[in-house]
Structure formats: C-alpha cells, structure tokens
Scaffold this motif. Structure first.
Motif, short mmCIF file in Angstrom:
data_model
loop_
_atom_site.label_atom_id
_atom_site.label_comp_id
_atom_site.label_asym_id
_atom_site.label_seq_id
_atom_site.Cartn_x
_atom_site.Cartn_y
_atom_site.Cartn_z
N GLU A 108 0.60 -1.09 -0.48
CA GLU A 108 0.31 0.26 -0.04
C GLU A 108 0.70 1.26 -0.16
O GLU A 108 0.36 2.36 -0.33
N LEU A 111 2.47 1.70 -3.64
CA LEU A 111 1.05 2.23 -4.27
C LEU A 111 0.77 3.84 -3.97
O LEU A 111 0.95 4.48 -5.68
N LYS A 112 0.51 4.49 -3.34
CA LYS A 112 0.91 5.34 -2.68
C LYS A 112 2.25 5.91 -3.62
O LYS A 112 1.39 8.15 -4.08
N THR A 114 3.62 5.40 -5.80
CA THR A 114 3.59 5.33 -7.53
C THR A 114 2.97 5.43 -8.25
O THR A 114 3.09 6.19 -9.27
N LYS A 115 2.01 6.05 -7.58
CA LYS A 115 0.31 6.39 -8.21
C LYS A 115 0.51 8.07 -8.42
O LYS A 115 1.49 8.97 -8.50
N GLY A 116 0.40 7.66 -10.74
CA GLY A 116 -0.16 8.51 -11.06
C GLY A 116 1.15 8.74 -11.57
O GLY A 116 1.92 10.11 -12.47
N LYS A 129 -2.31 -1.75 -8.01
CA LYS A 129 -2.33 -2.69 -6.87
C LYS A 129 -2.22 -4.41 -6.92
O LYS A 129 -1.05 -5.31 -6.04
#
Ligand code: S3P
Length: 175
Positions: A108, A111-112, A114-116, A129
């Motif tokens: 998690e 994910l945060k 690497t997001k976008g 995810k």
C-alpha cells in the motif's frame, strides 16, 4: 573513503532507492549513478519507450550490460531499477565489487508512492495494487539475496541513510 566497494541499492519500485542514493551521496561525498537514467542516456530514449518498442527482454539486456560497465568503477553508489535482481548474474556482478542494500516497503505504501507517476511501464496497468502484490511475491526470493534489507515503509529517507551509515557501512566497507 578510498578504494571502497560500490554500494548497490536495490528493491521494488517506490521503495526510495533514488532518494536514498542522492542523500547518501551527499553525506559520503561519493558519486551516485541512477542505472535507469544511465540506460535512458545511452539509449537516448525513455524507459517506457524501450519497453513499448523493444520489450522487457531487450531492456534487461541493456540493464545488465550497463551494470557490468559500472562494476568496473569503485566508490560508486548505484541506484538500480527494481528488476535488476531477477538475473542471477547481476547479483554476482554486484557482490563481486560491492555490497547490496535492498529497500522494502509494504504494497500500500508502494502504491501511494508510485501512483500517477506514469514512467513505470510495469505499473501502467488497470489494477496497479494487484500487480504490485503479485510482483512482490514473485520477487521476494530475489530481493532476499541482498546483503542487507531495510523496511522504508514507516521511516523517512534521512532515517534510512543514517541507518546505512551507522549500522551497515562500518562493517561492510574496508577503509
Ligand atoms: C522496473 C523498475 C524501474 C525500471 C523499469 C523496470 C522493475 O525502476 O527499471 O521500469 O522491473 O521493477 P525503479 O525501480 O527505479 O522504478
């Protein structure tokens, strides 16, 4: 620190390798090389373009060739792409003239972080995810081959760097 081994930072995407490499480089007054940036410079194109046009296997070939090139240097901090550990020979190359430090983070957190970002072809999928969880499981045995592992999920870059300088390097690098 003269004639010391290279420091290779490995670990999954988004675990903080590049940021740790930059701060470590400032603190130790050692040059840092980002292997992905080195690949992009040599190929004169972005990683996403390499993956799309020539595929992952071609990318891995270039990655290995340039890692081999860097292994001829000393005193470097090399921040590696997340998949560098998948090739057994890459591990051998890194261990021969350096130490391998692996950064870990929980899915998690990855994910945060690497997001976008868009520049990581492996995470440009419908469900990143799920992909992160799947790849982390697949790669766990490869990351386990590192000499040291640090979980960066709940600590900042400077804490990771302090830990490396105080707890890892004194035992690992001949002065
Ligand atoms: C990859 C990680 C990327 C880059 C390429 C493949 C991987 O580097 O080398 O997109 O297989 O995990 P970062 O870990 O620096 O994002």
């Amino acid at each position: 620190m003269a004639l010391a081994k290279n420091i290779y930072l490995v670990g999954f995407m988004g675990t903080g390798k590049s940021a740790v490499a930059r701060l470590l480089s400032c603190n130790l007054k050692r040059e840092t090389i980002d292997l992905d940036t080195f690949i992009e410079e040599r190929e004169k194109r972005k990683i996403t373009n390499i993956f799309t046009k020539d595929g992952e296997a071609y990318f891995r070939k270039v990655e290995k060739k340039l890692l081999e090139e860097l292994s001829g240097c000393k005193d470097l901090i090399v921040s590696c792409g997340g998949g560098v550990v998948l090739d057994e020979e890459n591990i051998k190359i890194m261990k021969e003239n350096g130490i391998i430090i692996c950064l870990y983070a929980r899915p998690e957190v990855i994910l945060k972080r690497t997001k976008g970002s868009g520049h990581r072809p492996l995470l440009n999928v419908a469900n990143p995810k799920e992909k992160i969880e799947e790849l982390l499981v697949l790669r766990a045995p490869f990351y386990a081959k590192a000499d040291y592992t640090i979980d960066s999920s709940d600590i900042g870059v400077s804490t990771v760097v302090d830990f490396i300088i105080k707890n890892i390097l004194p035992n690992a690098l001949p002065r």
